[in-house]
Scaffold this motif. Structure first.
Motif: not given
Length: 245
Positions: A138-142, A167-169, A235-245
């Motif tokens: 996952v790439v998070a872009t502020p 394919k970049v997320r 924000l971490w909750t959103e990203l963790r869900n997308r990472l699946g970890c």
């Protein structure tokens, strides 16, 4: 091991503040986490209390003279470790320009010890960032809610298309949001309709985040219940869900 990259073409958008706070939250929630500060400025390392003389070694690493584990340092936060090259990261940038699989090979052994790798990337378009974009789950872009930041995000999307990196997320999120400004308020309302992958959580422009510098500490240390800290948690909750970890 999952890999989260914090990246933007522009500097000064809250990227490193997000990287260190997200990494610490992951560690706090039980994930053994490595923060790799790829930026020659070493700002992530500096936030974590490391000075320039405490970091380095990328030249020896890229020449195979030292294992990557020897450059990893524990931090004062349990389960959070740091890998930072400071100015020597420029050597890594140069080698990646010649070997576009170098970063992937260096990162591979880290999966034995870590559940999450967080990459704090330098700004700009350069070979090392292209390699990060291919490597990261996952790439998070502020993105500051301004016309220029929206334009810059569009340039990044075009770059991915031209490099055939479809394919970049890529997940942008609003950063340094100042609701006193009319344009910020307007873009907070309109951008979710224009950018389908925009995360719901926005990070505010707040003096309490700026205090990370003088304190050389993270929000969880001195203001864990502040609105800004709660936004990083969301924000971490959103990203963790997308990472699946």
């Amino acid at each position: 091991m999952k890999t989260l990259a914090l990246y933007n073409l522009k500097g000064g958008v809250g990227k490193t503040a997000a990287a260190v706070n997200l990494a610490s939250l992951a560690a706090e929630q039980g994930l053994r986490t490595l923060l790799w500060d790829l930026d020659p400025q070493g700002s992530a390392a500096w936030y974590l209390g490391f000075d320039s003389e405490d970091i380095g070694g990328m030249k020896r690493l890229t020449r195979g003279k030292i294992p990557i584990g020897d450059l990893i340092q524990p931090t004062r936060w349990p389960r959070l470790h740091l890998l930072a090259g400071g100015l020597s990261s420029r050597r890594l940038e140069q080698r990646v320009d010649q070997d576009d699989e170098l970063l992937e090979r260096l990162a591979a052994p880290l999966a034995e010890d870590y559940a999450l790798l967080v990459l704090d990337c330098p700004a700009g378009i350069q070979p090392i960032n292209d390699e990060v974009l291919r490597l990261a789950d996952v790439v998070a872009t502020p993105m500051i809610p301004s016309s220029l930041s929206v334009h810059t995000f569009g340039v990044l999307v075009q770059h991915l298309a031209r490099q055939h990196m479809r394919k970049v997320r890529l997940y942008p999120f609003l950063s340094m949001v100042d609701r006193r400004r009319r344009l910020h308020r307007e873009l907070v309302e309109t951008l979710p309709r224009e950018i389908s992958t925009l995360l719901r959580t926005g990070i505010p422009y707040a003096s309490i985040i700026e205090q990370m510098g003088p304190r050389r500490a993270l929000l969880q240390d001195y203001a864990p219940h502040s609105p800004a800290a709660l936004q990083y948690q969301a924000l971490w909750t959103e990203l963790r869900n997308r990472l699946g970890c």
